[in-house]
Every structure is written in C-alpha cells, then in structure tokens.
Design a protein around this motif. Sequence first.
Motif, short mmCIF file in Angstrom:
data_model
loop_
_atom_site.label_atom_id
_atom_site.label_comp_id
_atom_site.label_asym_id
_atom_site.label_seq_id
_atom_site.Cartn_x
_atom_site.Cartn_y
_atom_site.Cartn_z
N VAL A 280 75.36 26.10 16.49
CA VAL A 280 76.53 26.67 17.23
C VAL A 280 77.50 25.51 17.50
CG1 VAL A 280 77.31 27.82 19.31
CG2 VAL A 280 75.12 28.49 18.27
N GLU B 268 81.69 28.58 17.45
CA GLU B 268 81.58 29.01 16.04
C GLU B 268 80.09 28.90 15.62
OE1 GLU B 268 83.52 27.90 11.68
OE2 GLU B 268 84.17 26.84 13.50
N VAL B 269 79.66 29.95 15.00
CA VAL B 269 78.24 29.96 14.55
C VAL B 269 78.23 29.50 13.10
CG1 VAL B 269 76.20 31.38 14.15
CG2 VAL B 269 77.67 31.82 16.15
N HIS B 270 77.44 28.53 12.85
CA HIS B 270 77.31 28.00 11.47
C HIS B 270 75.90 28.33 10.99
CE1 HIS B 270 77.66 25.27 8.07
NE2 HIS B 270 78.97 25.12 8.39
N GLY B 271 75.82 29.23 9.99
CA GLY B 271 74.51 29.75 9.61
C GLY B 271 73.78 28.90 8.58
#
Lengths: 110, 591
Positions: A7, A66-69
């Motif tokens: 995140v 921001e979610v970074h997968g």
Amino acid sequence: MTLDGAVLCQVGPFRFALAAHDVSSIEVPDARGVYAGRWFGLGDAWPQTARSVRAPGHHVVVDTVEVHGATLPVLAMPAMVASHLVTGFVDVQGALVPVVSLAHAAERRP
Amino acid sequence: MTPHPTLAGRARWLTSPSTISVFAGIALATAYAWASLSIPAGTRLAFGVILVVVCVVFNTVGDLVEQRRLSVLAQLGRGALPATPEHLLAAALSVARAPDVTLVLVASFLSGGAFLVGVLWSASTAAPGQAGLRLAFIGLVSAPVTSLIASLSMFGRVRTVLGELVAAGLPAPQLYAALPARSWGGRLVVFALVAAVSPVVLIADLSLERFSGLVARVGAGDHAAARAAIEGSFVQDFGALAVLVAILLVLVAVCAWLAGDAIGGPLRALAEKTRRLAAGRYDGDFVPAEFESLDAAAALHAMEHHLLEALRALDQTSASITTATAALVATTARSSERLDASAALAQTNATTTELARSASQIAANAQVVSSLAQQTFAAARSGKGSADAFAGAMGQVREGNQAIADSVVRLNKRVQQVGRIVGFIDSIADRSDLLALNAELEGHKAGEVGRGFSLVAAEMRRLAESVLQSTREISGLIEDIRDATNAAVMATEAGVKATDAGASLSGRVGVRLTSIVDFANQSSEAMQRISEATGQQQLGTEQLVGAMTDILRATRASADASGAMALAHEELVELAQGLTRALADFSETRR
C-alpha cells in the motif's frame, strides 16, 4: 526478500509503503486520526481527500493511498542501520520507497 | 428815568392861564368893591391883609387840586412814569377834564373867598355887616365870568398837550374812543347868560349902591350933602360907570373871543386837515378837538385811516399790476421766441415719429417673442410628456430588473441544489473509491484467488476516481455558476437600485418639467399681454404723433398772434407805470 502487495501512501512530496497484509482497511479519517505529515514536519492538518490507513490497533492518516498488487523485491536495510521502523525499500517504477512498519510507526511520537 | 422832552412842565403850563385869570378877576372885583363900597379908613389895611391871605390860601389849595388831578402828566413829564399807552391815556383824560375842573375851582374860590373875606373883614374890624355881605355878593357875581374866562383860556393848551401826548405814543384812535362825548349846547347858553347877566347885575348893583347912598343922606337930613352928591355925582358916577362898562365889555369880548377860539380852533384844524386830505396828503396827524368837533375829528381820523389802508392796498395792487405787466411783456417777448420753440417742437415731432417707428418695431418683436414663448411652452409640455414616458419606461426597466433578479436568485438556488447533488455524488464516488480501494486491498491480501477481485476493484476504483474527477469539475463549474449568479444577483440589485434612482430622478425631472411648463405657460401669457400692450403703445404713439402735429400747427399760430399781444402788453405797461406814478405821488405825501 519480496513484498507481496504493498500500500503506497503519499504525504506531501513524500511516499512510503506499507505491507498490504499489515493494513486492515482504508477509511475516511476521523478526528482521532494521526496525520503522517507530522513525521515529515508538515503539521497536523490533512487535506479533505485524505485517507486513514488502519491496521489492527493502529491507524495513520495520509494524503493518498494506492494499492500495488505486484510482488515487489525489497532491498533490505544494512545491518548497521537496520531499525524496526523502516524495514527496507521497494522499487516502484524506478523509485525507491521506504517500507514502513505501521506498528512501529504508530509508536513513534513526534 | 429822564424827563420827557415835550411833556416836562406841561402840567404847570396847562393851569397857568387859570391862575392869571383868577388874579385878574380878583383884581377887577377888588377894584369894583373899592369903588362901590365905602371902606372905612381904619379897616382898609385889615381888608387888604385878609384879601391877600385868603387869595394866597385859596390859590394854593386850588393849584394843589389841579396839579393833583394832572399828577400822571406831571410824572410823565418828570420821567417818573414810562410813556406807555395806559399812562398816556390816563394823562390825556385828566388833561381833557382840566377846563371843567378849573371852572368849578375858580367859581368856588371866588364866591367862597369873597364871602370869607367879607366875614373876616367885618368880624375883625367892626365894619358894617352889610359891607361884608356886599363883598360876598360882588365875589358871587364876578365868579362865573372869571371862572368862564379861566376855563376857556385853557382849551387851546389842552389841545396842544393832547397832541403832544399822541406824539409821545398814545394811539389816536384809542384817545378818540376814550374821550367823553360832550356838547357845546348847554355850555354856550350858560356862557351867554353869564356874559349878559353879570355886567347887568354889576351895573345895577352900582346904580343901586349910588341910589341907596343918596337916600341914606336924605333920610339923615343931610340935604346939603345930598345936593352936593346929586350935583357932583353925575360926572363921578358917569366916569365910574363908563369904566365899569368898559371893563365889562372887555370881559365879555374876552369871553366871546375865548369861546370862539375854543369852538373855532378845532374847526380850523379840521378844515386844514380836510384840505390836506383833499390834496392827497395823508399824514395821519392827530387833530385835537373838543365836544362836537371831537366826533368830527375822530370820524375824519377813521376816514383817513381807511383811506390809508385802501391806498396801501391800491399801492400793492399797482405793484402787482406792474409786476404782472412786466411778466406779460416778458412772456410776450418770449412768445415771439416761440418760432424757435416751434423749431424745437418740430424736432420733437420728428423724434415722436421716430418713436412711433420704434414702437412699431417693438410691437413686431414682442409678437415674435410671444410666438417663441408659445413654442417654448409647447416644447416644455412635450418635454414633460417625454419625461412622464421616461418615468414609465424606468418603471418597466425596474420591474424587468426585479424579474431578472428573482430568476437569478431562483437559478442560484437551483445551482445550489445541483451542487448538493454533485456533492452527494462525490461522496458516493468517494465511498465507492474507498470501497474499491479496500476491495483491491483485500483482493491482494487474498493472493491468487483474489487477483480477479482486485482487478475488478481496481477498475471500480478507477471509475470512482473518474467520477470524483468529474464531480470535482462539476463542482468547479457549479462554483463558477454560483459566482456568476451571485454577480448577476448583485448586478440586478444594482440595476434595480439604478432604476429606482432613475425613477426618482425622472420623478424630480417630471416635477421640474411641470414647473417649467407652468413658467413657460406664464411666460407665454405674459408675452401675450406684453404683445397686446406694445400694440396699444404703438397705437398711442401714433396718436401722439398726430397730437404733436396739431400742437406744432397751434404753436405756429400762437407765434403769429404773439406779435399783436406784444403791442397790447406794451400799452398795458404804460398804463401800469402811469398808475404807479400817480400812487407814488400819494406815497410821497404820506411820508
């Protein structure tokens, strides 16, 4: 060492990353929230679009989230400067972003 | 005070004739008594002494009485009294009464004195009582004649003193009015009787005395003496009688002359005065007179006074006639100069004609100004209509602005509603974004199983962010619209206020234009009246031109007639100068 899901939090011009599994929910901050800008000398007031990143027993207010997968490689901290607060750095689109332990970050009091 | 120059000693001078007359009468009576009486030789000295003493005493007393009566005159003469009209009148009255006083005093003195002498002489000398009575009788008989002479001898001096009193300041009319009105009638009868009877009585007494002496001698038997007396008495008696008659004739003549002078003197003075008046010499002199002539003198004096007044009036009238005639001559002379005046009049006529032309021009200008005033009034009235229309338009503009303001307010409210809706959408998008973010987070935490879920959540998150972006843009637009509507509201409010101000201003303009219309109406009416007045003035000026032309003709005719008038006036001047010369003769005689 890798970080499976991160995140990314933005506070002013500064960014830091949280491990996705440490974050329980992302909410609208309330009056009891603690603004992460305090860590960077930006004061206590957060913008209207701020988000409160909540972990079990801890939460912190940041400007954007921001979610970074993707799985990101983590550059570990050298032993001589290792701390519980910053566990390492991840490379996000060519930029190194510190990975912060929310539990230790919440324990830091300005 | 200083003695009066003319009145000093006049009291004594006035009574001196009476004293002389008294002593003359005493002398005559004594002589008669001496001749008719047989005074014993031993008593003659006593008789003489008694006579002198009585004469001195009685004369002194009489003189005191007379001077006391004339005391005012004596004081005026000495200057002991001021010569006021009152004092002068009192002195004049006492002077006028002096002859009567003297008449009474002398008669009383002679009769009483003779009686006293006879009594004293008989008593002191044992003289026969009959002789004393005869002496009293002689005094009684001689008293009227003596007193008459004494009184008459004073009239001339009385008139002189009265004239001096008038000259000293006593008004003659006042003296004429104050003097008592008396008549000569009774007095002349008495004077005639005295003058006639006294000689007869004395002659009869002398004859009787001679006869009684003869009878006494005969009765005593002394016939020789009687014969001798008879024979020798003719010459003796005749001589005595002749002397007595001569004395009496002289006395009567003196009485007649004095009476004639007393009566004729004033008449002569009146005649002289009348002659002077007839000759035109009005000197205003006082004419002293007595009795009837006093009335004539008073009437003549009044007549002279009235004639003087009439002459003065005539003199003034003559002077006025002379002045007026001179003025007429001068006027006539000026009339001859009226030819020059007629030239001035002709110039005046030309000026009046020019004035008539100017009046006509003024009337035309006044007509033009009146027309302009009417046009001004019409323009002002039209302006007032435009102002009213402008005020109505301003009202419509105000209503339109108000409607716009209301619409803008409603639009603002709608925009606010839209803003709230957008805010609601924005909050929903924000929550959607937050849910998508959490879903994506959970999907990642679920690993491979939640990868698809994360992708959907990410896609939803992008949609939510797009919605948020759109709502932010919409909010910006709404904010712009709100600002615009607020500006429009303010503008419309300002427009409403401006239209209100314009309406108020147009109202004031309407009021001012109403006043202007009224003033213009008044100006138009005034100019109309001025135009009418100038028209009348033009008519009057034209009439004035006609009148001036007539006057010019009349003046020229008057100038022609003035020549004839000048000749008549010159003749009138000559007549006036003749009248003035005639009056000047009278004036010179009056000085």
